[in-house]
Design a protein around this motif. Structure first.
Motif, PDB file in Angstrom:
ATOM      1  N   ASP A  85       9.575  -6.125  -1.784  1.00  9.07           N
ATOM      2  CA  ASP A  85       9.436  -7.365  -2.546  1.00  9.07           C
ATOM      3  C   ASP A  85       8.240  -7.263  -3.482  1.00  9.07           C
ATOM      4  O   ASP A  85       7.175  -6.781  -3.093  1.00  9.07           O
ATOM      5  CB  ASP A  85       9.221  -8.561  -1.614  1.00  9.07           C
ATOM      6  N   ALA A  86       8.408  -7.739  -4.697  1.00 11.77           N
ATOM      7  CA  ALA A  86       7.285  -7.771  -5.637  1.00 11.77           C
ATOM      8  C   ALA A  86       6.370  -8.944  -5.301  1.00 11.77           C
ATOM      9  O   ALA A  86       6.828 -10.067  -5.086  1.00 11.77           O
ATOM     10  CB  ALA A  86       7.803  -7.895  -7.064  1.00 11.77           C
ATOM     11  N   VAL A  87       5.076  -8.664  -5.227  1.00  7.73           N
ATOM     12  CA  VAL A  87       4.060  -9.683  -4.974  1.00  7.73           C
ATOM     13  C   VAL A  87       3.003  -9.570  -6.069  1.00  7.73           C
ATOM     14  O   VAL A  87       2.399  -8.508  -6.246  1.00  7.73           O
ATOM     15  CB  VAL A  87       3.417  -9.506  -3.582  1.00  7.73           C
ATOM     16  N   LEU A  88       2.799 -10.642  -6.824  1.00  2.00           N
ATOM     17  CA  LEU A  88       1.752 -10.647  -7.833  1.00  2.00           C
ATOM     18  C   LEU A  88       0.403 -10.905  -7.169  1.00  2.00           C
ATOM     19  O   LEU A  88       0.293 -11.768  -6.297  1.00  2.00           O
ATOM     20  CB  LEU A  88       2.017 -11.730  -8.885  1.00  2.00           C
ATOM     21  N   MET A  89      -0.604 -10.157  -7.594  1.00  2.00           N
ATOM     22  CA  MET A  89      -1.960 -10.352  -7.086  1.00  2.00           C
ATOM     23  C   MET A  89      -2.946 -10.174  -8.234  1.00  2.00           C
ATOM     24  O   MET A  89      -2.737  -9.347  -9.125  1.00  2.00           O
ATOM     25  CB  MET A  89      -2.293  -9.358  -5.968  1.00  2.00           C
ATOM     26  N   GLU A  90      -4.018 -10.937  -8.188  1.00  2.00           N
ATOM     27  CA  GLU A  90      -5.066 -10.779  -9.186  1.00  2.00           C
ATOM     28  C   GLU A  90      -5.724  -9.408  -9.041  1.00  2.00           C
ATOM     29  O   GLU A  90      -5.734  -8.811  -7.963  1.00  2.00           O
ATOM     30  CB  GLU A  90      -6.128 -11.865  -9.002  1.00  2.00           C
ATOM     31  N   ARG A  91      -6.289  -8.972 -10.144  1.00  2.00           N
ATOM     32  CA  ARG A  91      -7.010  -7.708 -10.142  1.00  2.00           C
ATOM     33  C   ARG A  91      -8.357  -7.917 -10.805  1.00  2.00           C
ATOM     34  O   ARG A  91      -8.413  -8.165 -12.000  1.00  2.00           O
ATOM     35  CB  ARG A  91      -6.197  -6.655 -10.908  1.00  2.00           C
ATOM     36  N   PRO A  92      -9.450  -7.913  -9.995  1.00  2.00           N
ATOM     37  CA  PRO A  92      -9.568  -7.658  -8.556  1.00  2.00           C
ATOM     38  C   PRO A  92      -9.170  -8.887  -7.745  1.00  2.00           C
ATOM     39  O   PRO A  92      -8.877  -9.944  -8.300  1.00  2.00           O
ATOM     40  CB  PRO A  92     -11.060  -7.357  -8.394  1.00  2.00           C
ATOM     41  N   THR A  93      -9.217  -8.726  -6.405  1.00  2.00           N
ATOM     42  CA  THR A  93      -8.838  -9.834  -5.532  1.00  2.00           C
ATOM     43  C   THR A  93      -9.486  -9.656  -4.163  1.00  2.00           C
ATOM     44  O   THR A  93     -10.259  -8.724  -3.924  1.00  2.00           O
ATOM     45  CB  THR A  93      -7.308  -9.912  -5.405  1.00  2.00           C
ATOM     46  N   TYR A  94      -9.158 -10.566  -3.267  1.00  2.00           N
ATOM     47  CA  TYR A  94      -9.674 -10.565  -1.897  1.00  2.00           C
ATOM     48  C   TYR A  94      -9.093  -9.374  -1.140  1.00  2.00           C
ATOM     49  O   TYR A  94      -7.880  -9.297  -0.927  1.00  2.00           O
ATOM     50  CB  TYR A  94      -9.297 -11.890  -1.240  1.00  2.00           C
ATOM     51  N   SER A  95      -9.935  -8.460  -0.740  1.00  2.00           N
ATOM     52  CA  SER A  95      -9.492  -7.181  -0.198  1.00  2.00           C
ATOM     53  C   SER A  95      -8.546  -7.292   1.001  1.00  2.00           C
ATOM     54  O   SER A  95      -7.510  -6.615   1.025  1.00  2.00           O
ATOM     55  CB  SER A  95     -10.720  -6.335   0.171  1.00  2.00           C
ATOM     56  N   PRO A  96      -8.839  -8.101   2.036  1.00  2.00           N
ATOM     57  CA  PRO A  96      -7.903  -8.173   3.171  1.00  2.00           C
ATOM     58  C   PRO A  96      -6.504  -8.637   2.783  1.00  2.00           C
ATOM     59  O   PRO A  96      -5.524  -8.257   3.433  1.00  2.00           O
ATOM     60  CB  PRO A  96      -8.587  -9.182   4.109  1.00  2.00           C
ATOM     61  N   ALA A  97      -6.382  -9.446   1.722  1.00  2.00           N
ATOM     62  CA  ALA A  97      -5.048  -9.881   1.294  1.00  2.00           C
ATOM     63  C   ALA A  97      -4.238  -8.698   0.779  1.00  2.00           C
ATOM     64  O   ALA A  97      -3.021  -8.624   0.996  1.00  2.00           O
ATOM     65  CB  ALA A  97      -5.163 -10.961   0.217  1.00  2.00           C
ATOM     66  N   ILE A  98      -4.899  -7.771   0.093  1.00  2.00           N
ATOM     67  CA  ILE A  98      -4.206  -6.556  -0.354  1.00  2.00           C
ATOM     68  C   ILE A  98      -3.631  -5.825   0.851  1.00  2.00           C
ATOM     69  O   ILE A  98      -2.464  -5.411   0.861  1.00  2.00           O
ATOM     70  CB  ILE A  98      -5.172  -5.619  -1.119  1.00  2.00           C
ATOM     71  N   ASP A  99      -4.451  -5.665   1.890  1.00  2.00           N
ATOM     72  CA  ASP A  99      -4.014  -4.951   3.092  1.00  2.00           C
ATOM     73  C   ASP A  99      -2.847  -5.662   3.770  1.00  2.00           C
ATOM     74  O   ASP A  99      -1.913  -5.020   4.263  1.00  2.00           O
ATOM     75  CB  ASP A  99      -5.184  -4.815   4.070  1.00  2.00           C
ATOM     76  N   VAL A 100      -2.896  -7.006   3.821  1.00  2.00           N
ATOM     77  CA  VAL A 100      -1.836  -7.767   4.485  1.00  2.00           C
ATOM     78  C   VAL A 100      -0.505  -7.571   3.773  1.00  2.00           C
ATOM     79  O   VAL A 100       0.515  -7.238   4.396  1.00  2.00           O
ATOM     80  CB  VAL A 100      -2.199  -9.271   4.541  1.00  2.00           C
TER      81      VAL A 100
ATOM     82  N   PHE B 283     -23.183  -3.257   0.290  1.00  2.00           N
ATOM     83  CA  PHE B 283     -22.505  -4.011  -0.760  1.00  2.00           C
ATOM     84  C   PHE B 283     -21.032  -3.642  -0.712  1.00  2.00           C
ATOM     85  O   PHE B 283     -20.626  -2.773   0.071  1.00  2.00           O
ATOM     86  CB  PHE B 283     -23.111  -3.706  -2.140  1.00  2.00           C
ATOM     87  N   VAL B 284     -20.221  -4.281  -1.537  1.00  2.00           N
ATOM     88  CA  VAL B 284     -18.780  -4.005  -1.551  1.00  2.00           C
ATOM     89  C   VAL B 284     -18.410  -3.288  -2.842  1.00  2.00           C
ATOM     90  O   VAL B 284     -18.573  -3.851  -3.933  1.00  2.00           O
ATOM     91  CB  VAL B 284     -17.954  -5.301  -1.435  1.00  2.00           C
ATOM     92  N   PRO B 285     -17.928  -2.042  -2.768  1.00  2.00           N
ATOM     93  CA  PRO B 285     -17.462  -1.347  -3.978  1.00  2.00           C
ATOM     94  C   PRO B 285     -16.267  -2.073  -4.597  1.00  2.00           C
ATOM     95  O   PRO B 285     -15.379  -2.559  -3.888  1.00  2.00           O
ATOM     96  CB  PRO B 285     -17.042   0.035  -3.446  1.00  2.00           C
ATOM     97  N   GLY B 286     -16.234  -2.117  -5.924  1.00  2.00           N
ATOM     98  CA  GLY B 286     -15.159  -2.824  -6.606  1.00  2.00           C
ATOM     99  C   GLY B 286     -13.775  -2.265  -6.324  1.00  2.00           C
ATOM    100  O   GLY B 286     -12.795  -3.008  -6.326  1.00  2.00           O
ATOM    101  N   SER B 287     -13.693  -0.970  -6.053  1.00  2.00           N
ATOM    102  CA  SER B 287     -12.382  -0.352  -5.818  1.00  2.00           C
ATOM    103  C   SER B 287     -11.680  -0.948  -4.604  1.00  2.00           C
ATOM    104  O   SER B 287     -10.448  -0.987  -4.547  1.00  2.00           O
ATOM    105  CB  SER B 287     -12.540   1.160  -5.633  1.00  2.00           C
ATOM    106  N   ILE B 288     -12.449  -1.423  -3.619  1.00  2.00           N
ATOM    107  CA  ILE B 288     -11.870  -2.030  -2.427  1.00  2.00           C
ATOM    108  C   ILE B 288     -11.123  -3.324  -2.787  1.00  2.00           C
ATOM    109  O   ILE B 288     -10.156  -3.703  -2.133  1.00  2.00           O
ATOM    110  CB  ILE B 288     -12.976  -2.308  -1.381  1.00  2.00           C
TER     111      ILE B 288
END
Length: 481
Positions: free
Chosen positions: A205-220, A435-440
């Motif tokens: 399924d296609a899911v739109l997500m902002e770039r960047p976004t909340y990292s755990p949501a990407i994983d979910v 700190f949190v790297p942006g790539s995450i």
């Protein structure tokens, strides 16, 4: 709400059964992920796998073609199909058949586990900013009001008294029109995101997500096998023509977004874009999942109304977390959605737990709606604005780039391209700085020069000390590069 929006939800109220070749695709993909078939290893022939699964050879062929298109496998002429490098689990997990791909790669959680004196990775509130003595009084009060509170489970959907109070609050503050039956109490926003992903998303399924976004949501969503389609977010918001093009092209199941004091950038989407997003969601039948954890943390004027306030057709699901700034230890969040989706969420939740602890809900009910707590929010906004200003003062000498947020907990900072963020993180941890790297935060794993710094967790003195060290370390690494 008189209209149950059944027609609006017909496209996604239940996950449809996969076609047979898609089931074969999922079967092969999962075995590759588990490491049962390794990189560059030859897969069973179409004939052999068809016999093994008792399906037609054309079914397996279509599944292999889909795997090839997704670059999970590649073809050698006159030889067959082979596993693409990088498709399976990391080597350290391959020997454990119990470990699934969906639980791998928790980079943000690994950073949070690092013990450091200067933690700019944690978008959490400094416990000293909470009225802790006052809070303890309310804990005692709850036991007086509900002496049997520890002797029973709460409702799967959440305590009715709390849901009714929150419905009144959301109606008064943001003009929401909903009943207590359209509200769910979860143990933080991550549980809500996970529940929604389980109910609404199936593999591919296609899911739109902002770039960047909340990292755990990407994983979910990635763990559900979603095809994540990134949408750029900037200080001025989204390019709505691009959003419409992607909705038209990909026909996404949903769009997960954080439009108010966005994590990690701090951006806030203007009201006119919010109204248009709701229109696009209705036009292209794409659910909007609005994650709103920082709404009360504004430093100037109040932010625009949530998208849910503009939605009369039921295409928006609203997640409001109170964990970040009210009482993190209680971990309370509320999700508002219409009955057709709520029915499936409750069914999914009943399979995983018996609901948010009733004691936590009762404490939150009396604590959050007290006059003292609402007055404390004013002081909290002032304290966090001061901490944001201190961080910006210390970073100004470095010449780095960022947009000053009007609320929330985070600064999204661009460092010189000559600095290796991976190396900076390693050296920072040695200096007890995180700190949190942006790539995450990026579904495409880019933003290699960006980092997220949270100003909410450290007090003023600690923040200044740590930032001086951090800027000095970064300059030293620049000279080495």
């Amino acid at each position: 709400m008189e209209n149950d929006n059944s027609s609006a939800f017909s496209a996604f109220s239940a996950v449809q059964a996969d076609k047979l070749y898609e089931q074969v695709y999922d079967y092969v993909q999962e075995r590759i992920r588990r490491g049962e078939w390794r990189a560059d290893e030859k897969l069973p022939s179409v004939r052999k796998l068809a016999a093994e699964l008792q399906v037609h050879r054309l079914t397996v062929f279509k599944a292999y073609q889909l795997l090839k298109a997704s670059q999970a496998v590649y073809v050698k002429d006159k030889s067959g199909y082979y596993v693409s490098p990088g498709s399976s689990l990391p080597a350290e997990t391959r020997d454990d058949p119990i470990v699934l791909a969906s639980v791998q790669g928790g980079s943000l959680s690994e950073i949070h586990q690092v013990q450091a004196d200067y933690q700019y990775s944690k978008a959490l509130l400094d416990p000293n900013l909470l009225p802790n003595h006052y809070f303890s009084e309310y804990v005692k009060k709850v036991f007086d009001l509900y002496p049997k509170v520890l002797g029973t489970y709460g409702s799967i959907q959440g305590d009715m008294e709390l849901r009714e109070a929150l419905c009144g609050y959301l109606a008064d503050q943001y003009h929401f029109h909903l009943s207590a039956d359209e509200l769910l109490i979860t143990s933080g926003s991550q549980e809500a995101i996970d529940l929604l992903a389980r109910v609404l998303v199936k593999p591919r399924d296609a899911v739109l997500m902002e770039r960047p976004t909340y990292s755990p949501a990407i994983d979910v969503f990635r763990g559900r096998g979603a095809n994540i389609v990134p949408i750029e977010i900037s200080e001025s918001g989204y390019r709505l023509d691009e959003v419409e093009r992607l909705m038209q092209s990909y026909k996404p199941r949903l769009f997960y977004l954080n439009p108010t004091f966005h994590n990690p950038t701090g951006y806030t989407i203007p009201a006119e874009q919010r109204k248009r997003l709701v229109e696009l969601a209705q036009q292209y039948q794409c659910l909007l999942i609005e994650d709103d954890p920082y709404r009360d943390i504004y430093f100037g004027k109040k932010p625009p109304l949530p998208l849910f306030a503009y939605d009369t057709e039921g295409w928006t699901i609203y997640i409001r977390s109170f964990s970040k700034y009210v009482a993190p230890g209680l971990s309370i969040a509320a999700t508002a959605c219409r009955p057709p989706v709520m029915k499936h969420i409750l069914k999914a939740r009943s399979l995983s737990n018996s609901g948010t602890p009733l004691l936590n809900q009762k404490i939150f009910l009396h604590y959050f709606f007290s006059q003292r707590m609402q007055q404390h929010l004013e002081k909290l906004r002032i304290a966090l604005a001061i901490r944001r200003d201190i961080m910006e003062e210390e970073l100004a000498a470095a010449g780095w780039e960022w947009s000053s947020p009007e609320g929330g907990f985070n600064l999204w900072v661009k460092l010189p391209e000559t600095v290796s963020i991976d190396r900076l993180l390693v050296e920072s941890v040695k200096q007890s700085i995180t700190f949190v790297p942006g790539s995450i935060c990026d579904p495409l794993k880019s933003f290699s020069s960006w980092i997220r710094l949270s100003y909410s967790y450290l007090n003023e003195q600690q923040s200044r000390e740590g930032l001086k060290r951090f800027v000095g370390l970064c300059r030293m690494l620049e000279r080495w590069e």
